[in-house]
Enzyme design. Structure first.
Site, mmCIF file in Angstrom:
data_model
loop_
_atom_site.group_PDB
_atom_site.id
_atom_site.type_symbol
_atom_site.label_atom_id
_atom_site.label_comp_id
_atom_site.label_asym_id
_atom_site.label_seq_id
_atom_site.Cartn_x
_atom_site.Cartn_y
_atom_site.Cartn_z
ATOM 1 C CD GLU A 1 -36.772 123.595 -23.296
ATOM 2 O OE1 GLU A 1 -37.129 122.719 -22.200
ATOM 3 O OE2 GLU A 1 -37.538 124.092 -24.166
ATOM 4 C CG HIS B 1 -41.904 120.286 -13.581
ATOM 5 N ND1 HIS B 1 -42.261 119.939 -14.956
ATOM 6 C CD2 HIS B 1 -41.325 121.130 -13.401
ATOM 7 C CE1 HIS B 1 -41.905 121.099 -15.628
ATOM 8 N NE2 HIS B 1 -41.310 121.994 -14.870
ATOM 9 N NE ARG C 1 -42.202 125.999 -19.551
ATOM 10 C CZ ARG C 1 -41.875 125.026 -19.504
ATOM 11 N NH1 ARG C 1 -40.536 124.826 -20.241
ATOM 12 N NH2 ARG C 1 -42.352 123.848 -19.218
ATOM 13 N NE ARG D 1 -44.996 117.265 -21.529
ATOM 14 C CZ ARG D 1 -44.649 118.211 -22.049
ATOM 15 N NH1 ARG D 1 -43.554 119.058 -21.895
ATOM 16 N NH2 ARG D 1 -45.584 118.783 -22.682
#
Length: 892
Positions: free
Chosen positions: A515, A147, A403, A728
């Site tokens: 999420e 990330h 993913r 994001r």
């Protein structure tokens, strides 16, 4: 040595590094830049010691008068200083750890240590057998993810590592020779002369190399030490030493995480697996080479076991063993291991290992042979570390997860079902009809696409090819899971590549990721439907349980800090309950970030605060970006971090397995419900107010962050960001961190806590680990924030927007700080004296970068895109983003 003495040692090291940096600045950038940096430093320090309008005005005039080159050099000076200070603090942590470990004893063990863990288990009434059984079943899965939070270039990390080696070789009480001083000065000058900015956005391949670096660099050393430490602790308390396996499993998303990253193509997934496997094999070859050098035992003096002799004869039949080792059976056996490892690398003809288990089995034969000779210490020193690493890492080094977002999977499944003549418009069906259709379709093993069919959509093409390339199989994670059909679609795609058999489990876990607040609230119903579905139920039974991932980032962005934490807690409780009712074990995968807003903070205490009954003997955690560097850059820090996590996990596991958790008081639950609801209301009211998005864009450098070459993954979910939901979670947090507000880590908390009477609030804080950890995380965010510096960014905001939003944010900040201190009956960081001291010492050095960043943002935004100075402004601005991240030791 006392900790005060160790702190003095830290100060001396920082002084040495600071002087070396000053010399480098003078040499490479000139006296003028050095004096400018010193002047800014003195002014910011004096403002922290006592506010002066005159000093502030003088500082702002200097900043506004900086040329672009001067601004860049001032930012670089403070940023480089922080890289050096971070190194010195890391070394200080190592020294403090050593001192505390030295003083640990059976009667007074160090906190959160293995000695303290086994003592606590024994005190709870666990026998030797129960303790060994619990520790043998414990499995903590650490999952490395890429990330955009590791802001340093690998070249910078190289120079910093070399500086650390020089510091190790120096007299820590001061540089004693000209040669010592010269070597350190040279390396610091190299760091100063190196560009902080990447020339291009890093590739996924770069991220794979960077993330897996820590596996073979520090974790390779830490794993055998951890097992040894656990066994010694059991022996110290019970008088018997067990034989434990590593309680750690290592996994990776890097190269398999396609969600929102168009660069993670099937070829990249294939490369990532190959790179990891070759890295592991080469490291095992190195270790076996050392084994061959050391195990020079002659058959004239020892008699090897029958088991090892048979294995050696088998090696001799298939491999050409060197004559120079005749009469040295353990060396010959080692050469057999080496040949089979190198055969997997393509460097040796002949058969290689068919599995990790075969390699582990061979190592075990040699261990047992030495033990039978009474040479158990040699086995423990030479062979056991290799075997334990083989058990922990395997020949693949890490298991790779795939993913993908549910929308992409639906698109891929829809094309398959259409081409197979099953349904023309699958994606248009209601969720329950999708589930019914897929359940019926998965009753057979027949593929849908005709032979030679070329997928029309990128989603289907990528999904099928990635599954074909996938060898080091971890799990297939479905992000943004909304319905049971999202997971059944994975099974449909798997069937197409020949890995599905009706009524049987897939060869990997299929993991729902919940999420958003809405998805967390519906998670129990989704899981219940999945476990009642005959196709998915057969898969779960074959896998021995269901893994469920919960996301800490999007839930926070969606509902705010307090409500997100409470929703995560409730979701785990409810999902565990519905699974238990159906006789299924649930394992949780916690998608924690590095900032407290995204579930960061002290991992061990976060584990301790999880709902009773949800930990069991297995759990997964993500390790992201800068967390890898912070926790695993040094073998001793890696050991200590893992020791603390395993300490809390083992105690939580014992609580779950032996039913030692008291039920929560109903008044606590009612209070949290009220607080979470009010907190969400306050948070969403702020974000939903007209003009907030414009205020946010103008105040923070969110647009500029999008241009920063930190990660291969785009900052935005899709196209241009027009509202918060398009953004994001990581850059959302990072942008607030840059302006020193850290709003996602605390906003709405005050309004929520005001719903709980003080006495009840204090009771909950003292007696409920979840509540205490949640408030402690918010306190850390508040302590790192700075309203005074944040106000400087209001220059960038239209006055009407600034007046509409900032006073309310500032008021909420002060209210949150006050209500936390009231609850704690203490200061914000009373539990974190080291962090409090670090924050106080660092702020005067972060402030100049923030002030220069404001100036640069103002210049950048008023400069036309075609202007020649635009490129230079962008470069300086990027440096300021990196500098603040280094100073706060947190990017997002």
């Amino acid at each position: 040595m006392s900790e005060d003495q160790l702190f003095e040692q830290l100060k001396r090291e920082v002084g040495v590094l600071g002087r070396a940096l000053g010399k480098a600045i003078r040499t490479l950038s000139g006296e003028r830049i050095f004096q400018l940096e010193e002047q800014v430093r003195e002014l910011t320090k004096s403002l922290r010691q006592g506010y002066s309008p005159e000093a502030r005005q003088q500082l702002l005039e200097i900043v506004r008068g900086l040329s672009l080159s001067e601004a860049e050099n001032v930012i670089r000076a403070f940023s480089t200083y922080f890289h050096l200070v971070n190194l010195a603090e890391e070394r200080h942590r190592v020294r403090v750890n050593r001192e505390r470990e030295k003083n640990s004893a059976l009667e007074a063990p160090r906190g959160e240590s293995f000695l303290a863990l086994v003592g606590a288990l024994k005190q709870r009434g666990l026998s030797y057998e129960q303790t060994v059984d619990l520790l043998s079943r414990l499995r903590l899965h650490l999952t490395f993810t890429a990330h955009p939070t590791e802001t340093r270039r690998r070249t910078q990390r190289h120079h910093i590592n070399e500086i650390e080696k020089l510091l190790d070789s120096l007299n820590l009480d001061g540089l004693t020779t000209a040669a010592d001083s010269s070597a350190l000065d040279a390396r610091v000058a190299l760091l100063w002369g190196t560009s902080e900015l990447r020339k291009s956005r890093p590739s996924v391949e770069d991220e794979v190399k960077g993330g897996l670096f820590y596996v073979t660099y520090t974790l390779w050393k830490a794993v055998p030490r951890l097992v040894d430490g656990l066994e010694r602790a059991v022996e110290a308390h019970y008088g018997r030493r067990p034989n434990l396996s590593p309680p750690l499993v290592f996994r990776s998303w890097i190269g398999g995480d396609r969600d929102g990253n168009p660069n993670v193509l099937p070829a990249v997934t294939s490369w990532a697996q190959t790179y990891a496997r070759e890295t592991a094999l080469r490291r095992f070859v190195e270790d076996v080479d050392a084994l061959i050098r050391d195990l020079s035992l002659s058959d004239e003096r020892v008699t090897i076991s029958h088991e090892l002799r048979l294995a050696l004869e088998d090696h001799a039949k298939r491999l050409a063993l060197p004559e120079r080792f005749q009469g040295e059976p353990y060396r010959q056996f080692g050469m057999g291991l080496r040949y089979k490892l190198r055969a997997l690398l393509g460097e040796q003809p002949g058969p290689g290992y068919s599995s990790t288990g075969e390699f582990v089995g061979d190592l075990g034969k040699a261990e047992r042979s030495l033990e039978q000779l009474g040479l158990g210490e040699i086995a423990r020193a030479c062979l056991r570390p290799i075997r334990l690493n083989a058990e922990a890492f395997g020949l693949d080094l890490v298991s790779l997860d795939l993913r993908e977002e549910s929308r992409a999977l639906t698109e891929a499944a829809a094309e398959l079902l259409k081409i197979g003549g099953v349904h023309e418009q699958y994606a248009a069906l209601p969720p329950q009809q999708r589930e019914a259709l897929l359940t019926q379709e998965l009753a057979t093993a027949r593929p849908l696409a005709p032979v030679g069919y070329r997928p029309q959509s990128k989603s289907l093409q990528t999904a099928l090819e990635a599954l074909r390339q996938w060898r080091a199989r971890g799990a297939h994670v479905v992000s943004m899971t909304h319905y049971p059909s999202d997971l059944l679609e994975v099974m449909l795609l798997v069937r197409e590549v020949g890995l599905y058999r009706p009524g049987r489990a897939l060869p990997f876990d299929v993991v729902p990721l919940f999420e958003t607040l809405g998805d967390l609230q519906s998670a129990p119903e989704v899981v219940a439907r999945l476990l009642d579905n005959p196709v998915f139920r057969a898969h779960v039974q074959g896998r021995g349980g269901l893994e469920v991932m919960i996301g800490y980032s999007d839930s926070n962005k969606d509902a705010g800090f307090l409500a997100a934490n409470w929703a995560l807690y409730l979701a785990q409780e409810a999902v565990t309950r519905v699974a238990r009712e159906r006789g299924v074990t649930v394992y949780y995968f916690h998608g924690r970030g590095t900032s407290t807003a995204r579930g960061g903070g002290t991992a061990g205490r976060a584990i301790a605060s999880l709902p009773p009954g949800t930990v069991g003997s297995r759990m997964r955690l993500t390790e992201q970006g800068e967390a890898l560097a912070d926790r695993y850059a040094h073998p001793e820090l890696a050991y200590r971090n893992l020791e603390q996590m395993l300490y809390h996990m083992a105690l939580a596991s014992a609580r779950d397995l032996y039913g030692q958790a008291a039920p929560l008081k109903p008044e606590w639950l009612e209070a949290m419900e009220r607080a979470a609801e009010r907190s969400t209301q306050a948070y969403r009211e702020l974000l939903g107010r007209p003009g907030f998005f414009e205020f946010y864009e103008q105040l923070t450098p969110i647009r500029e962050i999008g241009a920063l070459n930190i990660a291969s993954r785009p900052v935005y979910r899709s196209g241009r960001v027009r509202e918060i939901k398009d953004l994001r979670a990581i850059p959302w947090v990072m942008s607030w961190t840059q302006v020193r507000l850290l709003l996602p880590g605390w906003y709405g908390l005050a309004e929520g806590l005001q719903e709980i009477p003080l006495a009840l609030r204090q009771e909950m804080f003292e007696q409920w680990p979840f509540f205490a950890t949640t408030l402690d995380s918010a306190a850390i965010a508040l302590a790192k924030a700075d309203l005074g510096i944040a106000r400087e960014y209001l220059r960038l905001v239209k006055p009407d927007l600034a007046e509409r939003f900032f006073p309310d944010i500032a008021r909420s900040f002060e209210q949150t700080k006050a209500i936390l201190e009231e609850t704690f009956q203490n200061t914000l960081l009373f539990k974190h004296p080291v962090l409090a001291r670090q924050t106080e010492l660092r702020n005067p050095y972060v402030d100049p970068i923030s002030l220069v960043q404001v100036e640069l943002l103002e210049r950048y935004r008023r400069t036309p895109p075609e202007a020649p100075e635009r490129t230079g402004l962008e470069r300086a601005l990027m440096l300021s983003l990196l500098g603040i991240a280094a100073g706060l030791r947190n990017a997002g």
